[in-house]
Design a protein around this motif. Structure first.
Motif, PDB file in Angstrom:
ATOM      1  N   THR A 168      -6.536   5.057   3.613  1.00 48.62           N
ATOM      2  CA  THR A 168      -6.263   6.342   4.270  1.00 48.62           C
ATOM      3  C   THR A 168      -4.780   6.461   4.602  1.00 48.62           C
ATOM      4  O   THR A 168      -3.998   5.524   4.442  1.00 48.62           O
ATOM      5  CB  THR A 168      -7.081   6.480   5.568  1.00 48.62           C
ATOM      6  OG1 THR A 168      -6.715   5.413   6.463  1.00 48.62           O
ATOM      7  CG2 THR A 168      -8.573   6.421   5.280  1.00 48.62           C
ATOM      8  N   PRO A 192      -8.460  10.267   3.742  1.00 50.54           N
ATOM      9  CA  PRO A 192      -8.290   9.396   2.574  1.00 50.54           C
ATOM     10  C   PRO A 192      -7.045   9.776   1.777  1.00 50.54           C
ATOM     11  O   PRO A 192      -6.666  10.956   1.715  1.00 50.54           O
ATOM     12  CB  PRO A 192      -9.564   9.627   1.766  1.00 50.54           C
ATOM     13  CG  PRO A 192     -10.562  10.107   2.755  1.00 50.54           C
ATOM     14  CD  PRO A 192      -9.792  10.901   3.758  1.00 50.54           C
ATOM     15  N   TYR A 242       0.841  -1.206   0.000  1.00 49.43           N
ATOM     16  CA  TYR A 242       0.000   0.000   0.000  1.00 49.43           C
ATOM     17  C   TYR A 242       0.877   1.258   0.000  1.00 49.43           C
ATOM     18  O   TYR A 242       0.602   2.223  -0.714  1.00 49.43           O
ATOM     19  CB  TYR A 242      -0.914  -0.016   1.228  1.00 49.43           C
ATOM     20  CG  TYR A 242      -1.793   1.213   1.347  1.00 49.43           C
ATOM     21  CD1 TYR A 242      -2.766   1.515   0.395  1.00 49.43           C
ATOM     22  CD2 TYR A 242      -1.640   2.083   2.429  1.00 49.43           C
ATOM     23  CE1 TYR A 242      -3.567   2.648   0.512  1.00 49.43           C
ATOM     24  CE2 TYR A 242      -2.434   3.214   2.560  1.00 49.43           C
ATOM     25  CZ  TYR A 242      -3.389   3.492   1.593  1.00 49.43           C
ATOM     26  OH  TYR A 242      -4.183   4.610   1.714  1.00 49.43           O
ATOM     27  N   GLU A 252      -6.223  -1.034   4.582  1.00 47.92           N
ATOM     28  CA  GLU A 252      -7.563  -1.586   4.330  1.00 47.92           C
ATOM     29  C   GLU A 252      -8.563  -0.487   3.991  1.00 47.92           C
ATOM     30  O   GLU A 252      -9.449  -0.667   3.159  1.00 47.92           O
ATOM     31  CB  GLU A 252      -8.034  -2.367   5.560  1.00 47.92           C
ATOM     32  CG  GLU A 252      -7.263  -3.664   5.792  1.00 47.92           C
ATOM     33  CD  GLU A 252      -7.617  -4.316   7.119  1.00 47.92           C
ATOM     34  OE1 GLU A 252      -8.341  -3.657   7.917  1.00 47.92           O
ATOM     35  OE2 GLU A 252      -7.180  -5.456   7.364  1.00 47.92           O
ATOM     36  N   GLU A 253      -8.401   0.704   4.642  1.00 50.18           N
ATOM     37  CA  GLU A 253      -9.381   1.782   4.476  1.00 50.18           C
ATOM     38  C   GLU A 253      -8.987   2.798   3.402  1.00 50.18           C
ATOM     39  O   GLU A 253      -9.770   3.696   3.088  1.00 50.18           O
ATOM     40  CB  GLU A 253      -9.579   2.503   5.810  1.00 50.18           C
ATOM     41  CG  GLU A 253     -10.157   1.608   6.906  1.00 50.18           C
ATOM     42  CD  GLU A 253     -10.290   2.329   8.232  1.00 50.18           C
ATOM     43  OE1 GLU A 253      -9.805   3.489   8.319  1.00 50.18           O
ATOM     44  OE2 GLU A 253     -10.874   1.763   9.172  1.00 50.18           O
ATOM     45  N   ARG A 280      -4.528  -1.022   9.097  1.00 51.89           N
ATOM     46  CA  ARG A 280      -5.852  -0.391   9.051  1.00 51.89           C
ATOM     47  C   ARG A 280      -5.927   0.635   7.926  1.00 51.89           C
ATOM     48  O   ARG A 280      -6.911   0.681   7.176  1.00 51.89           O
ATOM     49  CB  ARG A 280      -6.138   0.271  10.392  1.00 51.89           C
ATOM     50  CG  ARG A 280      -7.492   0.964  10.453  1.00 51.89           C
ATOM     51  CD  ARG A 280      -7.741   1.513  11.843  1.00 51.89           C
ATOM     52  NE  ARG A 280      -9.005   2.222  11.912  1.00 51.89           N
ATOM     53  CZ  ARG A 280      -9.486   2.796  13.012  1.00 51.89           C
ATOM     54  NH1 ARG A 280      -8.790   2.709  14.140  1.00 51.89           N
ATOM     55  NH2 ARG A 280     -10.636   3.436  12.986  1.00 51.89           N
ATOM     56  N   GLU A 281      -4.898   1.483   7.793  1.00 49.83           N
ATOM     57  CA  GLU A 281      -4.887   2.490   6.724  1.00 49.83           C
ATOM     58  C   GLU A 281      -4.897   1.827   5.354  1.00 49.83           C
ATOM     59  O   GLU A 281      -5.554   2.303   4.412  1.00 49.83           O
ATOM     60  CB  GLU A 281      -3.648   3.384   6.860  1.00 49.83           C
ATOM     61  CG  GLU A 281      -3.711   4.418   7.979  1.00 49.83           C
ATOM     62  CD  GLU A 281      -3.424   3.828   9.340  1.00 49.83           C
ATOM     63  OE1 GLU A 281      -3.682   4.494  10.354  1.00 49.83           O
ATOM     64  OE2 GLU A 281      -2.934   2.668   9.402  1.00 49.83           O
TER      65      GLU A 281
END
Length: 664
Positions: free
Chosen positions: A630, A645, A579, A627-628, A624-625
């Motif tokens: 962000t 975002p 990511y 997955e979202e 977490r970022e």
């Protein structure tokens, strides 16, 4: 009786032998206590020196800060010399002037040179002398008696200087204390009435260095002790805080920490730019090109090496030869403006400035009055053989690049062109967050051109600044007699940085000398040949020095648009590596200078390291970022973080990283 005229226009009649201190006492006890010196017909003098005729008198108090500081610093230098001789018998004294923020004194020690370990003891001895409240008494000596006195005391440097002073010069000595044990120094003065007028807590000795007698490396090496001196402890503390802050902001230290550049002996006086440092350069260069393109300049490029005869014709050979790099190294010994060579040798020189080369471009083809003004701009690399001891990081180098331009114009266009330059410089300096003052440097003693030329050029520059609304106290307007170049007066822009220091950078000069010496001309409306006026101008001054100033002004925390790396995407866990890589790809596609930090290190370690590197924005991503979609943004110097975002972060960073002249 003498007639003494005071600033309010009142006149007092006094007897011969009356001093300014007597007049202060006659006016009132408050003024008698506050007065520390006097201006007699404009000349700063001792408060205890008898008046010698009908004069204009202004009493000086500590509220007249410039005069009071000069007096105090001069006195601190004398107290320093007395303290050193009391602690180190046999030490000879030489010179000890006041400086912009303090004082120094040069000594010839009897034994070893002084070191910084000696300073605390010297400071303590100085405080004892101040506490003794020794009167400082001015005496006039005959040359023979003074030289004999110095020789008897073993003061060979003072004796040499006394013997060489002009025959018509009055030789004055200041005696500190009374009786046979009084300490003496040869000095023009003025001084405070006694050492007790100094604040014993308002000075500090700062460092020790070597210095040659009379600045000549062929002479004896001396020990120079520097100090800073003020009117009170509050001023001293503020200055020491400023020095501490300046040390933190030192561009040489930050340049190393941020991996921007380095200097080394193999190219002493020139800069090795690293990729990150050269990115700052490129951004400045692109910014300046946009500015000059919009202002109607035409960019040119000229040779580094030119025939020395060109420099002789321009006048630089006679006036500037010692600062030029000449090929070959050994050059003929010529008198100022004398013949260059008497044989067929081909002497070349690295250019120390761009102006003669720009005239040669101007002279290609016939120019009409309709072609003017012509504005030639060059990011011109120049070389100047600066003394080894004067070199200082990026601030003073031997190879540098100027944002240099020359405007060739008619007489009737000068004021408009200078006024337009004032507006351009104002916009650029404000884009970088600087305030500034403007000075007009007037004709020096050694100069080319007629008095009429200089009168006209100085008036034109003054008129342009007045029309631009900048000749006001708000802009620190000041005229500097004798500070102009040998060929032209100049306007100077002095920037004020974040901790209150000033830096002289931009300049524009109105020159009629070089176009005449190098035979530049245009065809006027009357069909006759006319000389153009040449306006020399720069805004950054040099890229090297301006970058050094920017680093110190921002303490390395450059605006995002100038930062070599604008954002780093740092991972918390390895699961977010893909990511982070994708985020960097998107950031780069949006024109943002971004890098990733995928190392297997704790996030606090990464945050600390990138903070030291002065990266403006850190984008922290974890599982977490990822997955979202962000990022958690941490901005340099800002508490906390915000999670937004990735697309929103990219848009925001793009706006942050846009140069000010390209923003909507």
């Amino acid at each position: 009786m003498f007639r003494i005229t005071l600033p309010d226009g009142s006149v007092r009649e006094v007897a011969p032998g009356t001093t300014p201190a007597d007049i202060a006492a006659a006016i009132g006890p408050g003024l008698a206590k506050a007065a520390i010196a006097a201006r007699v017909d404009g000349e700063l003098r001792d408060i205890t020196r008898p008046l010698e005729g009908n004069v204009q008198l202004a009493l000086v108090t500590s509220r007249d800060e410039a005069d009071a500081l000069e007096l105090a610093r001069h006195d601190y230098a004398h107290v320093l010399a007395e303290a050193v001789q009391s602690l180190f018998p046999g030490t000879q004294i030489t010179f000890g002037p006041a400086t912009d923020d303090g004082f120094y004194y040069d000594f010839a020690p009897k034994g070893r040179p002084f070191t910084e370990e000696d300073l605390p003891a010297i400071e303590e001895a100085m405080r004892k002398i101040i506490a003794q409240d020794q009167p400082l008494i001015r005496e006039v000596w005959s040359r023979a008696d003074l030289i004999a006195r110095w020789k008897a005391q073993g003061e060979t440097f003072k004796a040499e200087w006394a013997a060489e002073l002009p025959e018509n010069e009055e030789l004055t000595v200041y005696r500190a204390g009374k009786g046979e044990d009084a300490w003496l120094d040869m000095c023009r003065g003025p001084h405070l009435a006694s050492t007790g007028k100094l604040d014993p807590q308002a000075f500090k000795l700062t460092r020790v260095s070597g210095a040659y007698w009379r600045g000549d490396q062929k002479n004896a090496m001396l020990s120079r002790i520097y100090g800073t001196g003020w009117l009170n402890k509050k001023q001293l503390d503020a200055h020491l805080h400023k020095l501490e802050e300046a040390a933190k902001r030192d561009h040489r230290k930050l340049g190393q920490e941020m991996d921007l550049f380095h200097l080394q002996a193999e190219a002493h006086g020139s800069v090795f730019w690293h990729p990150k440092g050269y990115m700052i350069w490129r951004e400045l260069e692109a910014y300046m090109r946009r500015a000059i393109d919009a202002a109607g300049y035409r960019e040119v490029k000229t040779p580094q090496v030119m025939d020395a005869r060109q420099w002789e014709q321009s006048g630089h050979w006679g006036k500037y030869r010692e600062n030029m790099f000449v090929i070959p190294d050994e050059v003929p010994n010529v008198e100022e403006d004398g013949p260059l060579v008497s044989n067929d040798a081909e002497w070349m020189a690295l250019k120390p400035m761009n102006c003669p080369a720009h005239i040669l471009i101007f002279k290609q083809g016939i120019k009409s009055y309709r072609d003017l003004p012509l504005r030639f701009y060059e990011n011109g690399c120049c070389h100047r053989n600066e003394p080894h001891g004067a070199l200082h990081g990026l601030m003073r180098v031997r190879q540098f690049t100027q944002d240099d331009a020359h405007i060739f114009c008619r007489e009737d266009q000068i004021v408009d062109e200078v006024q337009a330059f004032c507006a351009l410089a104002d916009r650029i300096y404000r884009d970088f967050g600087f305030t500034y003052s403007i000075k007009l440097a007037l004709r020096p003693d050694k100069r080319f051109g007629t008095e009429e030329m200089w009168d006209q050029a100085e008036a034109e520059l003054r008129d342009a600044v007045v029309r631009a609304g900048l000749a006001t106290p708000e802009y620190g307007w000041e005229e500097l007699p004798g500070e102009g170049a040998f060929y032209a007066p100049k306007l100077e822009w002095h920037l004020t940085d974040a901790i209150g220091r000033t830096w002289q950078v931009g300049t524009i000069q109105s020159d009629r000398v070089l176009p005449d010496r190098l035979d530049a001309s245009y065809v006027g409306e009357d069909g006759e040949r006319h000389r153009p006026v040449m306006l020399h101008r720069a805004i950054f001054g040099s890229y090297e020095r301006f970058i050094g100033i920017l680093i110190e002004h921002f303490a390395g925390r450059l605006p995002a648009w100038l930062a070599p790396v604008q954002a780093v995407v740092a991972t918390i866990v390895s699961d977010a590596d893909d990511y982070a890589k994708n985020a960097v790809t998107q950031l780069k596609a949006a024109g943002i200078r971004a890098e990733s930090d995928l190392r297997n290190e704790k996030i606090n370690y990464k945050v600390r390291e990138h903070s030291l590197a002065k990266v403006p924005h850190l984008l922290v991503v974890g599982k977490r970022e990822a997955e979202e979609g962000t990022v958690a943004i941490r901005s340099l110097g800002v508490e906390g973080q915000r999670v937004i975002p990735l697309a929103e972060a990219i848009a925001w960073l793009k706006g942050e990283g846009t140069p000010p002249d390209l923003r909507g």
